[in-house]
Design an enzyme around this catalytic site. Structure first.
Site, PDB file in Angstrom:
ATOM      1  N   CYS A 115       0.806  -1.237   0.000  1.00  0.00           N
ATOM      2  CA  CYS A 115       0.000   0.000   0.000  1.00  0.00           C
ATOM      3  C   CYS A 115       0.829   1.273   0.000  1.00  0.00           C
ATOM      4  CB  CYS A 115      -0.944   0.006   1.195  1.00  0.00           C
ATOM      5  SG  CYS A 115      -2.093  -1.359   1.105  1.00  0.00           S
ATOM      6  N   HIS A 262      -3.876   6.694   1.417  1.00  0.00           N
ATOM      7  CA  HIS A 262      -4.155   5.369   0.861  1.00  0.00           C
ATOM      8  C   HIS A 262      -5.600   5.004   1.223  1.00  0.00           C
ATOM      9  CE1 HIS A 262      -4.212   1.210   0.007  1.00  0.00           C
ATOM     10  NE2 HIS A 262      -4.153   0.823   1.264  1.00  0.00           N
ATOM     11  N   ASN A 292      -9.876  -1.162  -2.099  1.00  0.00           N
ATOM     12  CA  ASN A 292      -8.448  -0.955  -1.840  1.00  0.00           C
ATOM     13  C   ASN A 292      -7.649  -1.475  -3.041  1.00  0.00           C
ATOM     14  OD1 ASN A 292      -5.784  -1.189  -1.048  1.00  0.00           O
ATOM     15  ND2 ASN A 292      -6.243  -2.054   0.973  1.00  0.00           N
TER      16      ASN A 292
HETATM   17  N1  ACO Z   1     -18.950  -9.760   5.845  1.00  0.00           N
HETATM   18  C1  ACO Z   1     -19.624 -10.029   6.981  1.00  0.00           C
HETATM   19  N2  ACO Z   1     -19.023 -10.242   8.152  1.00  0.00           N
HETATM   20  C2  ACO Z   1     -17.684 -10.178   8.179  1.00  0.00           C
HETATM   21  C3  ACO Z   1     -16.911  -9.891   7.035  1.00  0.00           C
HETATM   22  C4  ACO Z   1     -17.606  -9.687   5.830  1.00  0.00           C
HETATM   23  N3  ACO Z   1     -16.964  -9.392   4.679  1.00  0.00           N
HETATM   24  N4  ACO Z   1     -15.607  -9.893   7.377  1.00  0.00           N
HETATM   25  C5  ACO Z   1     -15.539 -10.164   8.682  1.00  0.00           C
HETATM   26  N5  ACO Z   1     -16.793 -10.342   9.173  1.00  0.00           N
HETATM   27  C6  ACO Z   1     -17.199 -10.640  10.556  1.00  0.00           C
HETATM   28  C7  ACO Z   1     -16.119 -11.327  11.344  1.00  0.00           C
HETATM   29  O1  ACO Z   1     -16.155 -12.729  11.145  1.00  0.00           O
HETATM   30  C8  ACO Z   1     -16.491 -10.940  12.779  1.00  0.00           C
HETATM   31  O2  ACO Z   1     -17.550 -11.758  13.203  1.00  0.00           O
HETATM   32  P1  ACO Z   1     -17.658 -12.213  14.756  1.00  0.00           P
HETATM   33  O3  ACO Z   1     -17.788 -10.940  15.526  1.00  0.00           O
HETATM   34  O4  ACO Z   1     -18.843 -13.075  14.756  1.00  0.00           O
HETATM   35  O5  ACO Z   1     -16.355 -12.935  15.044  1.00  0.00           O
HETATM   36  C9  ACO Z   1     -17.048  -9.521  12.620  1.00  0.00           C
HETATM   37  O6  ACO Z   1     -17.422  -9.399  11.221  1.00  0.00           O
HETATM   38  C10 ACO Z   1     -16.075  -8.432  12.974  1.00  0.00           C
HETATM   39  O7  ACO Z   1     -14.836  -8.715  12.323  1.00  0.00           O
HETATM   40  P2  ACO Z   1     -13.595  -7.746  12.431  1.00  0.00           P
HETATM   41  O8  ACO Z   1     -12.457  -8.328  11.645  1.00  0.00           O
HETATM   42  O9  ACO Z   1     -13.365  -7.385  13.876  1.00  0.00           O
HETATM   43  O10 ACO Z   1     -14.187  -6.445  11.671  1.00  0.00           O
HETATM   44  P3  ACO Z   1     -13.575  -5.020  11.523  1.00  0.00           P
HETATM   45  O11 ACO Z   1     -14.548  -4.014  11.942  1.00  0.00           O
HETATM   46  O12 ACO Z   1     -12.175  -4.929  12.106  1.00  0.00           O
HETATM   47  O13 ACO Z   1     -13.463  -4.869   9.942  1.00  0.00           O
HETATM   48  C11 ACO Z   1     -11.729  -4.861   8.278  1.00  0.00           C
HETATM   49  C12 ACO Z   1     -12.620  -5.724   9.200  1.00  0.00           C
HETATM   50  C13 ACO Z   1     -12.625  -4.103   7.326  1.00  0.00           C
HETATM   51  C14 ACO Z   1     -10.827  -5.787   7.520  1.00  0.00           C
HETATM   52  C15 ACO Z   1     -10.914  -3.857   9.151  1.00  0.00           C
HETATM   53  O14 ACO Z   1     -10.322  -4.542  10.238  1.00  0.00           O
HETATM   54  C16 ACO Z   1      -9.838  -3.120   8.395  1.00  0.00           C
HETATM   55  O15 ACO Z   1     -10.123  -2.330   7.520  1.00  0.00           O
HETATM   56  N6  ACO Z   1      -8.560  -3.329   8.782  1.00  0.00           N
HETATM   57  C17 ACO Z   1      -7.439  -2.583   8.217  1.00  0.00           C
HETATM   58  C18 ACO Z   1      -7.196  -2.959   6.779  1.00  0.00           C
HETATM   59  C19 ACO Z   1      -5.955  -2.281   6.272  1.00  0.00           C
HETATM   60  O16 ACO Z   1      -5.732  -1.093   6.469  1.00  0.00           O
HETATM   61  N7  ACO Z   1      -5.086  -3.035   5.626  1.00  0.00           N
HETATM   62  C20 ACO Z   1      -3.832  -2.481   5.184  1.00  0.00           C
HETATM   63  C21 ACO Z   1      -3.866  -2.126   3.773  1.00  0.00           C
HETATM   64  S1  ACO Z   1      -4.024  -3.488   2.689  1.00  0.00           S
HETATM   65  C22 ACO Z   1      -2.436  -3.879   2.092  1.00  0.00           C
HETATM   66  O17 ACO Z   1      -1.462  -3.450   2.574  1.00  0.00           O
HETATM   67  C23 ACO Z   1      -2.343  -4.855   1.013  1.00  0.00           C
END
Ligand code: ACO
Length: 337
Positions: A115, A262, A292
């Site tokens: 990223c 980003h 993304n």
């Molecule tokens: N649809 C429905 N439910 C989902 C999904 C989905 N697509 N994905 C996860 N869930 C569920 C999980 O299983 C979990 O369920 P549970 O509570 O029953 O266990 C619940 O939703 C919450 O999951 P979290 O992972 O805690 O959700 P969060 O609010 O953290 O969102 C996300 C996930 C969007 C991935 C977030 O954590 C995020 O954006 N993280 C940072 C991403 C980032 O910046 N990455 C770096 C750049 S990418 C790169 O470098 C290539």
């Protein structure tokens, strides 16, 4: 003194739009969850029955940037290609793009900074220009994520956020006394968090890269992410690295006209705005349309910001910032000449 000046931008996304509702068709997710947690409404994915590599998308973006700069491919001294999804294991897409541009000796460098690929690429271009190694640099960020995602419910946290796309910028060394170009650069990495976001296989580290009998459904073939950990890191490190660059440049935040972050998660960028106490219109968002796109994300946002007249005029000052796999993070303050 020579300054590195962004002369043009170009972007290309594959025409195929995949909405959140389309994803509901093959995994347990919902439009509501994706919008609420990420801000994403749709993304572009390559056509699943055509061969399309990062260099193909990058070629389309590069052609547009070259046209806008009024450059021919022969004008390029140096190509920098940033991606985490190269067309093939090797050689890298910088060389593949170079050949597509009809060139046969222009140097081409690949960088693997995920990223922050654009930030590392821009800093590299600036260093090449300032040391006289090159004067006209084509910098491309391009990703084809969709062919490598786990499209089952197991991979839903990662799969819903990634989109395919490319963007390119033409950067030129210009002799000027003006306070323009890259005003400050801050780059960082912390490999201790490598496993927080990675795709493990195929891996050269194993005595046999292709592990006999391994099922292609093995989770290690797909990107895995500790989303909450990366989210927390981003919210902490992005303001810090913004302040680092501001300090280096001797500037205040109110001297920045637009922050181009980003596009990893709308909530991360909104939290950044709240932390910095700036209005939302000072931060550029387009994750809603593209998801993304990793190395393409910042230049793609820059391209749209210029098209919308939100930056690009002489004196306009933008701050690019991002954090991603590696972990890597950084920020660059850039002023238009
Ligand atoms: N649809 C429905 N439910 C989902 C999904 C989905 N697509 N994905 C996860 N869930 C569920 C999980 O299983 C979990 O369920 P549970 O509570 O029953 O266990 C619940 O939703 C919450 O999951 P979290 O992972 O805690 O959700 P969060 O609010 O953290 O969102 C996300 C996930 C969007 C991935 C977030 O954590 C995020 O954006 N993280 C940072 C991403 C980032 O910046 N990455 C770096 C750049 S990418 C790169 O470098 C290539």
């Amino acid at each position: 003194m020579k300054k590195s000046v962004i002369q043009s931008t170009g972007m290309f996304v594959p025409p195929n739009i995949v909405t959140n509702h389309d994803l509901e068709g093959f995994m347990d997710t919902s439009d509501e969850w994706i919008r609420k947690r990420t801000g994403i409404e749709q993304r572009h994915w390559i056509d699943s029955d055509k061969v399309t590599g990062a260099s193909d998308l990058g070629f389309e973006a590069a052609k547009r940037a070259l046209d806008q700069a009024g450059w021919t491919p022969e004008d390029i001294d140096f190509i920098i290609f940033a991606t985490l999804s190269p067309d093939i294991m090797f050689p890298g897409p910088g060389c593949l793009l170079q050949a597509k541009l009809g060139l046969d000796s222009t140097p081409a460098l690949d960088i693997r900074q995920q990223c922050t690929g654009f930030l590392y690429g821009l800093a590299t271009a600036d260093a090449y220009i300032k040391t006289g190694l090159a004067n006209r640099v084509l910098l491309v960020g391009s990703e084809v994520h969709s062919s490598g995602l786990d499209k089952s419910t197991r991979g839903r946290d990662v799969t819903v956020i990634f989109g395919d796309g490319a963007a390119a910028v033409c950067i030129e060394g210009v002799e000027t006394q003006a306070d323009a170009g890259l005003l400050a650069t801050s780059l960082h990495a912390d490999g201790n968090y490598a496993e927080a976001l990675m795709t493990e296989l195929p891996a050269s580290k194993f005595p046999q890269r292709m592990i006999p009998g391994l099922d292609i459904d093995d989770a290690r073939y797909y990107p895995v992410m500790d989303g909450p950990a990366i989210f927390k890191k981003a919210v902490k490190m992005l303001p810090k690295v913004i302040n680092e660059s501001l300090e280096k440049a001797g500037m205040d935040l109110d001297q920045i006209d637009l922050i181009i972050p980003h596009q990893a998660n709308l909530r991360i960028n909104q939290a950044l705005g709240q932390y910095l106490k700036i209005s939302d219109d000072k931060i550029f968002h387009n994750i809603q349309k593209y998801g993304n796109t990793t190395a393409a994300s910042i230049p793609l946002a820059l391209h749209e910001a210029v098209e919308q007249g939100r930056t690009g005029k002489s004196g306009d000052t933008v701050l690019f910032v991002g954090l991603g796999a590696g972990l890597t993070w950084g920020s660059i303050i850039y002023r238009y000449l």
